[in-house]
Write a protein that holds these residues in place. Sequence first.
Motif, mmCIF file in Angstrom:
data_model
loop_
_atom_site.group_PDB
_atom_site.id
_atom_site.type_symbol
_atom_site.label_atom_id
_atom_site.label_comp_id
_atom_site.label_asym_id
_atom_site.label_seq_id
_atom_site.Cartn_x
_atom_site.Cartn_y
_atom_site.Cartn_z
ATOM 1 N N LEU A 100 0.831 -1.208 0.000
ATOM 2 C CA LEU A 100 0.000 0.000 0.000
ATOM 3 C C LEU A 100 0.864 1.256 0.000
ATOM 4 O O LEU A 100 0.635 2.183 -0.788
ATOM 5 N N LEU A 101 1.862 1.293 0.863
ATOM 6 C CA LEU A 101 2.749 2.451 0.931
ATOM 7 C C LEU A 101 3.554 2.598 -0.355
ATOM 8 O O LEU A 101 3.675 3.710 -0.902
ATOM 9 N N ALA A 102 4.123 1.487 -0.856
ATOM 10 C CA ALA A 102 4.909 1.547 -2.085
ATOM 11 C C ALA A 102 4.041 1.932 -3.278
ATOM 12 O O ALA A 102 4.479 2.677 -4.163
ATOM 13 N N GLY A 103 2.795 1.431 -3.323
ATOM 14 C CA GLY A 103 1.906 1.789 -4.427
ATOM 15 C C GLY A 103 1.553 3.265 -4.431
ATOM 16 O O GLY A 103 1.548 3.915 -5.486
ATOM 17 N N PHE A 106 4.570 5.141 -5.497
ATOM 18 C CA PHE A 106 4.845 4.943 -6.920
ATOM 19 C C PHE A 106 3.940 5.818 -7.786
ATOM 20 O O PHE A 106 4.363 6.311 -8.841
ATOM 21 N N LEU A 107 2.697 6.008 -7.377
ATOM 22 C CA LEU A 107 1.813 6.917 -8.113
ATOM 23 C C LEU A 107 2.371 8.339 -8.105
ATOM 24 O O LEU A 107 2.331 9.046 -9.122
ATOM 25 N N LEU A 108 2.902 8.767 -6.962
ATOM 26 C CA LEU A 108 3.533 10.085 -6.892
ATOM 27 C C LEU A 108 4.775 10.141 -7.778
ATOM 28 O O LEU A 108 5.039 11.168 -8.430
ATOM 29 N N GLY A 113 7.310 12.507 -11.805
ATOM 30 C CA GLY A 113 8.437 12.298 -12.712
ATOM 31 C C GLY A 113 8.087 12.613 -14.152
ATOM 32 O O GLY A 113 8.860 13.259 -14.867
ATOM 33 N N VAL A 114 6.913 12.147 -14.600
ATOM 34 C CA VAL A 114 6.492 12.434 -15.980
ATOM 35 C C VAL A 114 6.252 13.934 -16.169
ATOM 36 O O VAL A 114 6.643 14.510 -17.188
ATOM 37 N N ALA A 190 8.956 8.612 0.896
ATOM 38 C CA ALA A 190 9.486 7.472 0.137
ATOM 39 C C ALA A 190 9.632 7.790 -1.342
ATOM 40 O O ALA A 190 10.511 7.240 -2.017
ATOM 41 N N ALA A 191 8.788 8.674 -1.876
ATOM 42 C CA ALA A 191 8.753 8.921 -3.322
ATOM 43 C C ALA A 191 9.773 9.942 -3.784
ATOM 44 O O ALA A 191 10.009 10.061 -4.993
ATOM 45 N N LEU A 192 10.390 10.675 -2.885
ATOM 46 C CA LEU A 192 11.177 11.832 -3.292
ATOM 47 C C LEU A 192 12.342 11.459 -4.204
ATOM 48 O O LEU A 192 12.474 11.984 -5.320
#
Length: 314
Positions: A100-103, A106-108, A113-114, A190-192
Amino acid sequence: MTGFLLRRLLLAVPTLLGVTVVVFATVALVPGDPLTALLGPGAPPEARLDLSERLGLDEPLPLRYLHWLGGAAGGDLGVSVSAQRPVAELLGSALGQTLLLAGAAFLLVLAGGVLLGALGALRPNGPLGRLCDALGTLAVSAPQYSVALLLIAVFAVNLRWLPAGGTHDVFGGGGAGDLLRHLVLPAVAAALVPLGLTAKVFRAALSAVLAGELADSLRARGLSRFAVLRHCVHNASPALLTIGGLQLAYLLEGVVFVETLFAWPGVGRLLYDALTARDLPLVQGGVLVVAVAFVGINLLVDAAHAAIDPRVRS
């Protein structure tokens, strides 16, 4: 395509076997006496002998590895010494929280990123492009641990907009909204770094396509700017797919600090507690699950890459 996937699967078998060797040897050869850590320095010899037999520590290391590998192949990862519960059961509940946290992170990563990569590629020499490049560099360079502490200090302690840890409020909590509030800060922390790497790779790939012959031919045919960009993004997507898959694998295995700081009950937090308790079966099982997930994600990325670009199959 079938032959390509079979070759990748055959290559994954020795990789996973090597992972099991490294995981078992690393945990088994960690300095320190696990019996003393579990029973204390004043434990009687009878208790030490009994625990050593129950954990299989009285057997030679190669034999212990074969027993552990046979059990792991059948889904039996042993019993946690500290919790006295099956390791697979503990990891199953914790893995759902990590996914859940990784998902969410990952969306962020994908969205940010795009966006940063596309804006930087479309305006490489303008203020917007320079700003996007600077933001990507800052995201890559910022220490994850320090960023997590900063987020807690600003948004949880000073502003009190978001909770500092856990998955639900102790009093009156519950529901999807409460879970989402608790998910924001750890997901951003986590996403940074993956976001910055994804932005830089996608910007480089899209810039190369926009400056190539494909974009010139599309413009010469009179296509609109949006249509040209759409075709160029499609041709740059293999690079995005590759870096995205790697960052997803990184998120699954690199959120130990984030889960520990934000008290998120995932695999990373479970492994941290197991290491402090010298719970060797739980450590071995947790690291193995993360490694298998990493290999599996890379297989999926290879399959998706081959589906997009047929040249990869040859």
